[in-house]
Design a protein around this motif. Structure first.
Motif, PDB file in Angstrom:
ATOM      1  N   LEU A  25      -1.312  13.260   7.493  1.00 47.79           N
ATOM      2  CA  LEU A  25      -2.447  13.014   6.608  1.00 47.79           C
ATOM      3  C   LEU A  25      -2.201  11.696   5.890  1.00 47.79           C
ATOM      4  N   ASN A  26      -3.142  10.781   6.035  1.00 47.62           N
ATOM      5  CA  ASN A  26      -2.977   9.435   5.496  1.00 47.62           C
ATOM      6  C   ASN A  26      -3.375   9.422   4.023  1.00 47.62           C
ATOM      7  N   LEU A  27      -2.430   9.100   3.147  1.00 44.39           N
ATOM      8  CA  LEU A  27      -2.706   9.080   1.717  1.00 44.39           C
ATOM      9  C   LEU A  27      -3.706   8.003   1.322  1.00 44.39           C
ATOM     10  N   GLU A  39      13.379  -1.153   8.603  1.00 45.06           N
ATOM     11  CA  GLU A  39      13.200   0.078   7.840  1.00 45.06           C
ATOM     12  C   GLU A  39      11.733   0.171   7.459  1.00 45.06           C
ATOM     13  N   ALA A  40      11.066   1.173   7.975  1.00 40.29           N
ATOM     14  CA  ALA A  40       9.622   1.309   7.784  1.00 40.29           C
ATOM     15  C   ALA A  40       9.308   2.486   6.877  1.00 40.29           C
ATOM     16  N   ASN A  41       8.445   2.256   5.904  1.00 39.35           N
ATOM     17  CA  ASN A  41       7.908   3.316   5.059  1.00 39.35           C
ATOM     18  C   ASN A  41       6.406   3.309   5.211  1.00 39.35           C
ATOM     19  N   THR A  42       5.790   4.470   5.274  1.00 40.05           N
ATOM     20  CA  THR A  42       4.344   4.544   5.461  1.00 40.05           C
ATOM     21  C   THR A  42       3.709   5.452   4.412  1.00 40.05           C
ATOM     22  N   SER A  43       2.398   5.496   4.450  1.00 40.85           N
ATOM     23  CA  SER A  43       1.633   6.385   3.568  1.00 40.85           C
ATOM     24  C   SER A  43       1.217   7.663   4.285  1.00 40.85           C
ATOM     25  N   VAL A  67       0.836  -1.209   0.000  1.00 39.56           N
ATOM     26  CA  VAL A  67       0.000   0.000   0.000  1.00 39.56           C
ATOM     27  C   VAL A  67       0.868   1.255   0.000  1.00 39.56           C
ATOM     28  N   ALA A  68       1.876   1.280   0.882  1.00 36.20           N
ATOM     29  CA  ALA A  68       2.749   2.452   0.962  1.00 36.20           C
ATOM     30  C   ALA A  68       3.503   2.674  -0.337  1.00 36.20           C
ATOM     31  N   ASP A  69       4.013   1.596  -0.937  1.00 36.89           N
ATOM     32  CA  ASP A  69       4.765   1.724  -2.187  1.00 36.89           C
ATOM     33  C   ASP A  69       3.873   2.203  -3.328  1.00 36.89           C
ATOM     34  N   ALA A  70       2.643   1.676  -3.384  1.00 35.67           N
ATOM     35  CA  ALA A  70       1.730   2.072  -4.458  1.00 35.67           C
ATOM     36  C   ALA A  70       1.383   3.553  -4.360  1.00 35.67           C
ATOM     37  N   GLY A  93       9.186  20.433   2.116  1.00 37.41           N
ATOM     38  CA  GLY A  93       9.178  20.012   3.507  1.00 37.41           C
ATOM     39  C   GLY A  93       8.191  18.920   3.827  1.00 37.41           C
ATOM     40  N   TYR A  94       7.207  18.686   2.957  1.00 36.81           N
ATOM     41  CA  TYR A  94       6.247  17.613   3.175  1.00 36.81           C
ATOM     42  C   TYR A  94       6.777  16.320   2.565  1.00 36.81           C
ATOM     43  N   GLY A  95       6.472  15.215   3.190  1.00 40.47           N
ATOM     44  CA  GLY A  95       6.863  13.926   2.651  1.00 40.47           C
ATOM     45  C   GLY A  95       6.258  12.800   3.448  1.00 40.47           C
ATOM     46  N   ARG A  96       6.534  11.591   3.009  1.00 37.44           N
ATOM     47  CA  ARG A  96       5.987  10.418   3.684  1.00 37.44           C
ATOM     48  C   ARG A  96       6.866  10.041   4.881  1.00 37.44           C
ATOM     49  N   TYR A  97       6.206   9.677   5.977  1.00 37.37           N
ATOM     50  CA  TYR A  97       6.912   9.289   7.198  1.00 37.37           C
ATOM     51  C   TYR A  97       7.603   7.944   6.997  1.00 37.37           C
TER      52      TYR A  97
END
Length: 519
Positions: free
Chosen positions: A429-431, A174-178, A148-151, A162-166
């Protein structure tokens, strides 16, 4: 032993009669609220949620042969389950005020003649196949947090302001989120009291400017038809709609208006299912027509006042425990839930607990504070307050959170200053659906609480399973953070909560350092 077509309220009542139990005794036998049993008597065609269906299966399996024979005899004259389900769906379509509210909203925003949406849903009911819906639910459950996060990273790309994904590193994880955020929205360490928790209600906020094209109308109709078929219930309660955000160190600010839950579930809430279905079918993520309409780019995501921006708060709970000769040194117990498949949001995912939509109970202005929602969710999801669960019954209490009505654990926590430490650890803000997310950390440092009330903590119907982890067990906590079953907002709250807990928890906390970055 189970019923092949599932349980109805009438079937449950037949089992009660076969067991020769009163409503109260039957409720205790099943581990449900007595009002749930009362509802089955009033609505015999209703369908209990999947978790209660399993409880009824077990109760019947464990019954004596004599009880099973009485149960079979009682059901002999009952209508087939499929007929009962169809009848219930048709009755709700005609009379359920929550469904009617959604239908009226659809007709208005799609510029259709009154009754158009109702007729469309009625027609669609005959085409919906329950087994296909359940198969789809299983397929959706296989789409993990990474996918989900990658998509969504591919769909939205990156910004340079300055905005980006957490994202975060936690030991070897290594955690990537939406979660779209920025550095000054993180590590807020904001106490949940009136001087720091300052979201303000704007009662003059206008309606969200939404109009529905043919495709959006069709998807909303399908959602309602599927919900009716599966017996999913929602209450058209008011939701807070975020209009502006002003976050800073030890400060939550901004404004909210009020919208309806019916509007949310037939618009923004459809985006998650559309995305996950695309991933299960191999469809390219760029072919997402509802997302293209409602949340097409990062400018739209950040324009919280120009769209329907609902959301809520969720908390990592850490309860102090004394040293134990079997378990080991003093620590905090950390609670994690596996979400039920029957919930609107993050179904079948891992999340911290409590987790809830930000919405008022009775005092619209005071309840705008994020902490008000979290205290309510603690009562409902941890301490068993069924009377504040708006999916169970109407709210008739003038002050549901009055001290005299609090559960014993909550009354103890609020009985003396400092017993309950509640802080907001960030904002994003959750994408996935554009929702706003307030992750919190709840800490109880007094070991007496867990010794007195730990055995009374029991999740409600929104949770399929409840787990506990030790803050002194770095290996298992790191493994937990690496689990791909997390919801994106749940992982965000877990990592931010652990980061803050490591700062303030002293020797009770033995977990790797967490370092976040904005991608």
């Amino acid at each position: 032993m189970s019923l092949s077509n599932g349980w109805t309220g009438a079937d449950a009542c037949a089992l009660q009669d076969a067991l020769r139990l009163s409503q109260e005794a039957f409720a205790e036998h099943l581990g449900v609220h007595s009002r749930t049993v009362g509802y089955w008597h009033k609505k015999p065609t209703s369908r209990p949620n999947p978790e209660v269906q399993q409880v009824l299966d077990v109760a019947l399996e464990r019954a004596s042969d004599e009880v099973k024979a009485r149960f079979a005899e009682a059901r002999a004259g009952s209508p087939p389950a499929a007929t009962a389900a169809t009848s219930e769906a048709e009755q709700r379509l005609a009379a359920d005020p929550n469904i009617v509210a959604a239908l009226d909203w659809l007709d208005e925003r799609a510029a259709r003649e009154p009754g158009t949406a109702r007729r469309a849903v009625a027609s669609r009911l005959a085409q919906v196949d329950v087994n296909s819906l359940r198969d789809r639910g299983s397929r959706r459950g296989r789409v993990d947090q990474h996918a989900v996060a990658d998509a969504l990273a591919t769909y939205y790309g990156r910004r340079s302001d300055g905005y980006g994904r957490y994202a975060a590193t936690f030991g070897h994880v290594e955690a990537n989120t939406s979660i779209l955020t920025r550095s000054d929205w993180l590590d807020l360490d904001c106490p949940m009291d009136a001087s720091h928790d300052r979201l303000a209600l704007v009662r003059t906020a206008g309606d969200v400017p939404v109009s529905l094209d043919e495709q959006a109308f069709d998807q909303a109709v399908q959602r309602l038809a599927e919900s009716l078929t599966l017996g999913v219930r929602f209450i058209n309660m008011p939701l807070y709609r975020l209009l502006s955000a002003d976050m800073g160190p030890q400060s939550i600010g901004g404004t909210v208006g009020v919208t309806s839950f019916a509007e949310y579930i037939v618009t923004m809430d459809l985006l998650e299912g559309e995305l996950v279905d695309a991933l299960t079918s191999g469809t390219e993520t760029c072919t997402l027509p509802l997302r293209d309409r409602y949340l097409p780019d990062l400018d739209a995501v950040l324009d919280v006042g120009g769209r329907l921006t609902a959301g809520g708060t969720l908390a990592l709970c850490a309860f102090a425990r004394p040293a134990d000769p079997f378990r080991g040194p003093a620590d905090y117990v950390l609670l994690v839930q596996e979400r039920s498949g029957h919930v609107i949001n993050a179904a079948r995912r891992l999340a911290v607990i409590p987790k809830g939509f930000h919405q008022p109970l009775t005092d619209f202005r005071a309840d705008a504070q994020v902490g008000a929602t979290m205290r309510r969710e603690m009562e409902e999801e941890l301490f068993g307050r069924h009377d504040i669960d708006n999916t169970v019954g109407d709210q008739r209490s003038a002050d549901p959170m009055h001290p005299s009505r609090l559960s014993e654990p909550m009354r103890w926590l609020l009985g003396e200053p400092g017993r309950l430490r509640m802080e907001c650890t960030g904002f994003g803000l959750n994408l996935v659906s554009g929702n706003f997310e307030f992750p919190l950390l709840i800490v109880v440092d007094d070991e007496e609480f867990w010794q007195r009330y730990g055995g009374l903590i029991e999740a409600n119907w929104e949770t399929a399973n409840l787990r506990q982890y030790s803050s002194a067990d770095p290996e298992l906590v790191e493994e937990l953070a690496a689990d791909v079953a997390w919801s994106n907002e749940g992982l965000f709250a877990l990592l931010q909560g652990l980061r803050r807990l490591k700062e303030i928890g002293g020797s009770r906390v033995n977990v790797p350092a967490i370092e976040w970055e904005i991608r």
